[in-house]
Scaffold this active site. Structure first.
Site, PDB file in Angstrom:
ATOM      1  N   ASP A  96       1.085  -1.156  -0.196  1.00 41.42           N
ATOM      2  CA  ASP A  96       0.422   0.194   0.013  1.00 41.42           C
ATOM      3  C   ASP A  96       0.770   1.300   0.030  1.00 41.42           C
ATOM      4  O   ASP A  96       0.941   1.835   1.058  1.00 41.42           O
ATOM      5  CB  ASP A  96      -0.759  -0.141   1.628  1.00 41.42           C
ATOM      6  CG  ASP A  96      -2.035   1.484   1.370  1.00 41.42           C
ATOM      7  OD1 ASP A  96      -2.316   1.580   0.083  1.00 41.42           O
ATOM      8  OD2 ASP A  96      -2.120   1.349   2.453  1.00 41.42           O
ATOM      9  N   GLU A 115      -2.904  -2.316  -4.422  1.00 43.26           N
ATOM     10  CA  GLU A 115      -3.772  -1.414  -4.493  1.00 43.26           C
ATOM     11  C   GLU A 115      -3.722  -0.294  -5.231  1.00 43.26           C
ATOM     12  O   GLU A 115      -2.866   1.171  -5.169  1.00 43.26           O
ATOM     13  CB  GLU A 115      -4.479  -0.671  -2.759  1.00 43.26           C
ATOM     14  CG  GLU A 115      -5.906  -0.421  -3.149  1.00 43.26           C
ATOM     15  CD  GLU A 115      -6.143  -0.365  -1.638  1.00 43.26           C
ATOM     16  OE1 GLU A 115      -5.898  -0.798  -0.542  1.00 43.26           O
ATOM     17  OE2 GLU A 115      -6.865   0.186  -1.673  1.00 43.26           O
ATOM     18  N   ASP A 148      -1.736   0.731   7.868  1.00 44.95           N
ATOM     19  CA  ASP A 148      -1.260   0.806   6.534  1.00 44.95           C
ATOM     20  C   ASP A 148      -0.822  -0.713   6.764  1.00 44.95           C
ATOM     21  O   ASP A 148      -0.463  -1.266   5.244  1.00 44.95           O
ATOM     22  CB  ASP A 148       0.222   2.102   6.512  1.00 44.95           C
ATOM     23  CG  ASP A 148      -0.353   3.222   7.050  1.00 44.95           C
ATOM     24  OD1 ASP A 148      -0.626   3.879   5.905  1.00 44.95           O
ATOM     25  OD2 ASP A 148       0.015   3.921   7.890  1.00 44.95           O
TER      26      ASP A 148
END
Lengths: 168, 168
Positions: free
Chosen positions: A8, A68, A140
């Site tokens: 991410d 992502e 995260d």
């Protein structure tokens, strides 16, 4: 068994998570956050991120990676900075000859919680439930594990489809 | 003598130009364009760009690098792609411990033509005039050389200021 790395990416914080997919089962391996110092020049921050990612590849030897898809916001300057981090995050697997898949936020929520309308809290809770034993300290890192879980599900579905086609 | 690398990054085409700054004089060394195949997945395109940049560092051993500040347009998706290329372009000098300076389009025009309102054609013409002997085939390469020239001027001004301060 296939080892998967979820990422991410962000210039300030990049979450990462490593899981093993063993058939339909998932096993948590490790997760964390790569932070870069906002006081440093951007090229130096990108180097910190790159070096840390290269370190993950040599430590955990993932075979596939998933990132992502980034939410593109209205502010051009923050989109550009997100692009820097994302470019460096996409480069690292390519340098290691590892395929990278990208998943939108909706696909990740659907894979982890079962609905694209899931809240952030529901995703975090399901990540912990799907990966028992994992102690996830940072949001995260949880997001990165969620992307890895999403990729594990899509891999399995793809295998099922392939098998189905072969058997028909 | 200081060898300078100018970069004009983009995912499709990244212009590059190498010049030597010898006191107030400039010498053209080489220039070109790194193109990536739009049919390839983005991570592979970033790897092509990264590998080519690393190649430039080992071939020309520049001591300082300069990158044009990117025009941030309204389209979030193309800004993000520009960010990928720019992130990889900023990473390469950092990996080689080379300082990177960034200059806005106005500063580049002012340094090369003398006015921030210069047209693209005027910049190209002045790049050829300032670097006699250079055969520049591509606009992206000319832009990269213009950034390198801009950096050479700012370095010299900075030295002058430093000298002035020391002598005062």
């Amino acid at each position: 068994m296939t080892r998967l790395l979820g990422l991410d990416p962000g210039l300030r914080f990049t979450g990462w998570g490593v899981i093993d997919a063993i058939g339909n089962r998932l096993r948590h391996v490790a997760d964390g956050v790569i932070a870069t110092d906002g006081e440093l020049p951007v090229p130096d921050r990108l180097r910190v991120l790159h070096d840390a990612l290269v370190g993950l590849f040599s430590t955990y030897a993932p075979e596939e990676a998933a990132v992502e898809e980034t939410y593109v916001n209205r502010n051009g300057s923050s989109t550009l900075k997100l692009g820097y981090a994302r470019g460096v995050a996409l480069l690292a697997p390519a340098l290691h000859d590892i395929p990278v898949s990208e998943y939108g936020a909706m696909a990740v929520k659907r894979a982890v919680v079962g609905t694209g309308a899931a809240t952030k809290e529901q995703v975090e809770m399901m990540v912990r439930r799907l990966l028992p034993g994992a102690v996830i300290r940072r949001a995260d890192a949880s997001d990165a594990l969620a992307v890895a879980i999403c990729h594990a599900h899509h891999r399995t579905s793809a295998l099922k489809v392939a098998t189905g086609t072969r058997m028909a």
